[in-house]
Design an enzyme around this catalytic site. Structure first.
Site, short mmCIF file in Angstrom:
data_model
loop_
_atom_site.label_atom_id
_atom_site.label_comp_id
_atom_site.label_asym_id
_atom_site.label_seq_id
_atom_site.Cartn_x
_atom_site.Cartn_y
_atom_site.Cartn_z
N ARG A 111 45.69 38.90 29.98
CA ARG A 111 45.68 38.20 28.55
C ARG A 111 46.75 38.30 27.76
NH1 ARG A 111 40.41 40.31 28.66
NH2 ARG A 111 41.18 42.20 27.38
N VAL A 123 47.74 48.14 38.18
CA VAL A 123 46.54 48.81 36.80
C VAL A 123 45.08 49.05 37.52
CG1 VAL A 123 45.63 48.87 34.97
CG2 VAL A 123 47.95 48.61 34.70
N THR A 124 44.59 47.62 37.87
CA THR A 124 43.32 47.78 38.78
C THR A 124 42.98 48.77 39.79
OG1 THR A 124 42.79 45.28 37.92
CG2 THR A 124 41.52 46.18 39.57
N ASP A 155 43.80 46.43 32.41
CA ASP A 155 44.15 45.74 33.29
C ASP A 155 44.13 44.15 32.57
OD1 ASP A 155 41.69 45.51 33.73
OD2 ASP A 155 41.72 46.23 36.22
N GLY A 156 43.10 43.56 31.95
CA GLY A 156 42.13 42.31 31.41
C GLY A 156 43.20 42.39 29.89
N ASP A 213 38.41 42.79 39.61
CA ASP A 213 38.19 43.93 38.68
C ASP A 213 37.10 43.61 39.51
OD1 ASP A 213 39.27 45.33 35.94
OD2 ASP A 213 37.62 43.63 35.23
N ASP A 226 35.13 47.79 40.44
CA ASP A 226 34.29 48.54 40.08
C ASP A 226 33.12 48.48 40.46
OD1 ASP A 226 36.01 47.80 37.40
OD2 ASP A 226 34.30 46.22 36.63
#
EC number: 2.7.8.-
Length: 223
Positions: free
Chosen positions: A74, A31-32, A69-70, A87, A91
């Site tokens: 989790r 996803v990142t 993604d985060g 990540d 960014d």
């Protein structure tokens, strides 16, 4: 402020979507990468051609991957140093593409060298603002300050202005002035934030050095 409140809100909203991706076997790292690729494509394909509205739409669709993604990590219980590093690194790539795309527009068809320079300054200052906090934390300081304009503010101000400015192509008069105004706001805000963080690191480092035991104190403690 945006990091504190907006991030929490969108995290709750995107939790079901994150859970859906997990059930489909998609990894947070994937996803990142996909999110960053989408932002870079939207910025470097549309912005240099002056298609700010559609470019902003594409970027906005993918920029939320930073929250997804985060959230997935989790839910999976896989939060890791590697994920945080990846990540944060990507960014910076995404931010560079956004302001780089704007700089390319003003260097080309936009024909405004001053705004091209402002866009480049926004790109560079954003990277340095992030670096000051990361470097300060790396040498053991808390860097207990956020600053006037962080990444969330830079993105919201720039993308909202770019999207609205893109409506000029649909016949809305005078609205294209919003993008230059936003770039100046981001440039000045980033400069203020940089100064805030540098001053904070200088103060915290002086306090840490003053609190550290001298050579004589260390040897007395050892005895």
């Amino acid at each position: 402020m945006l990091n504190k409140y907006a991030r929490a809100f969108f995290t709750r909203v995107l939790t079901p979507f994150a859970a859906f991706l997990i059930r489909r076997g998609v990894s947070p790292d994937a996803v990142t990468f996909i999110g960053t690729a989408g932002v870079v494509a939207g910025a470097l394909v549309f912005f240099p051609r002056g298609e700010f509205f559609w470019g902003t739409i594409v970027i906005t669709l993918f920029v939320f991957s930073d929250l997804v993604d985060g959230n997935m990590a989790r839910q999976l219980g896989r939060s890791s140093r590697w994920g945080a590093f990846l990540d944060s690194t990507l960014d910076r790539v995404a931010d560079g593409a956004i302001f780089g795309g704007l700089a390319l527009w003003y260097a080309g068809s936009g024909a405004d060298n001053i705004l091209c320079a402002v866009s480049i300054f926004c790109l560079a200052s954003g990277q340095v603002v992030s670096y000051t906090k990361a470097r300060g934390e790396a040498i053991g300081l808390p860097v207990a300050v956020n600053g006037l304009v962080e990444r969330a503010e830079r993105l919201v101000i720039s993308l909202v202005a770019a999207g609205l400015a893109g409506l000029h192509a649909f016949g809305v008069p005078g609205i294209d002035i919003l993008l230059p105004i936003a770039l100046w706001i981001v440039a000045v805000g980033s400069m203020v934030t940089l100064v805030q963080r540098v001053v904070t690191v200088r103060r915290e480092s002086a306090e840490a050095d003053a609190a550290a035991p001298g050579p004589g104190q260390e040897s007395e403690t050892a005895q």
